[in-house]
Design a protein around this motif. Sequence first.
Motif, PDB file in Angstrom:
ATOM      1  N   LYS A 243      31.302  25.532  54.642  1.00 42.03           N
ATOM      2  CA  LYS A 243      31.772  26.859  54.773  1.00 42.03           C
ATOM      3  C   LYS A 243      32.611  27.495  53.438  1.00 42.03           C
ATOM      4  CE  LYS A 243      33.999  30.530  57.454  1.00 42.03           C
ATOM      5  NZ  LYS A 243      34.707  30.804  58.537  1.00 42.03           N
TER       6      LYS A 243
ATOM      7  N   GLN B  17      30.275  27.901  50.334  1.00 46.91           N
ATOM      8  CA  GLN B  17      29.389  28.938  50.054  1.00 46.91           C
ATOM      9  C   GLN B  17      29.966  30.052  49.280  1.00 46.91           C
ATOM     10  OE1 GLN B  17      26.529  28.749  52.151  1.00 46.91           O
ATOM     11  NE2 GLN B  17      27.223  26.834  52.145  1.00 46.91           N
ATOM     12  N   THR B  18      31.431  29.889  48.995  1.00 46.64           N
ATOM     13  CA  THR B  18      31.888  31.118  48.213  1.00 46.64           C
ATOM     14  C   THR B  18      32.783  30.652  47.277  1.00 46.64           C
ATOM     15  OG1 THR B  18      33.680  31.161  49.617  1.00 46.64           O
ATOM     16  CG2 THR B  18      31.733  32.939  50.260  1.00 46.64           C
ATOM     17  N   LYS B  19      32.939  29.300  47.098  1.00 47.97           N
ATOM     18  CA  LYS B  19      33.588  28.732  46.093  1.00 47.97           C
ATOM     19  C   LYS B  19      33.366  27.302  45.474  1.00 47.97           C
ATOM     20  CE  LYS B  19      38.885  29.009  47.324  1.00 47.97           C
ATOM     21  NZ  LYS B  19      40.034  28.574  47.617  1.00 47.97           N
TER      22      LYS B  19
ATOM     23  N   LYS C   1      23.978  26.352  48.449  1.00 49.78           N
ATOM     24  CA  LYS C   1      25.129  26.562  47.874  1.00 49.78           C
ATOM     25  C   LYS C   1      26.049  25.445  47.984  1.00 49.78           C
ATOM     26  CE  LYS C   1      25.266  31.526  48.321  1.00 49.78           C
ATOM     27  NZ  LYS C   1      26.091  32.708  48.741  1.00 49.78           N
TER      28      LYS C   1
ATOM     29  N   ASN D  51      27.227  24.259  44.590  1.00 50.94           N
ATOM     30  CA  ASN D  51      28.815  24.400  44.053  1.00 50.94           C
ATOM     31  C   ASN D  51      29.290  23.069  43.836  1.00 50.94           C
ATOM     32  OD1 ASN D  51      28.831  27.064  43.819  1.00 50.94           O
ATOM     33  ND2 ASN D  51      29.252  27.365  46.046  1.00 50.94           N
TER      34      ASN D  51
END
Length: 191
Positions: free
Chosen positions: A17, A20-22, A92, A96
């Motif tokens: 999770k 997904q953004t970092k 992602k 990432n």
Amino acid sequence: MSDSLKTKRALCDALIKLCQTKSFNKISIADITREVGIKRQTFYYHFNDKYMLLAWVYHQTALYYLDDNQISLDNWEQQVTRMLKAIKNNAKLYYNTVTSDQSILMREFSYIIEQRFIHLFQMFDPQQKISANNKTFYAKFFSYGCSGLLLDWIRANYPQKPEVMAQQITQLAKDTEIFSIQLVYRGKKEE
């Protein structure tokens, strides 16, 4: 499912999770434990560091398709396709983590592929005409090549379909089989 496995899976899900953004290098153990709602020492009960967690995540999300009990010569392409689809489904996460630190995936994937190639060489050289050292060297060489292709595919944001990548890796395994047979045959001619 044991409590220990539930906690490990919760940590796995939290890392997925967060990725997904970092970027992975921006994620701390505090971020992961906060996401799960556990204490930091609970994390350390299961994993030494976030890199060990990441290796476990790779195995849980995709690399298990290449386990000994999952893969054979008959289903090699199918299992590699499944692994690549699983990676792309977690695009992602893989992007990432690989762009932050490719060494973990490189190490984990290379080790698995090296073992598969060693097994392949052993199958096609029952008379042991190729030395164990050479088998290991060839397997390591091919595993690094496959790993490099996988990392490039991820970093380039998955330009080929998983099926195309799997076909190319499978073709490498088939060509390796031909190479092995030629080495054995050449050894017989020299006798």
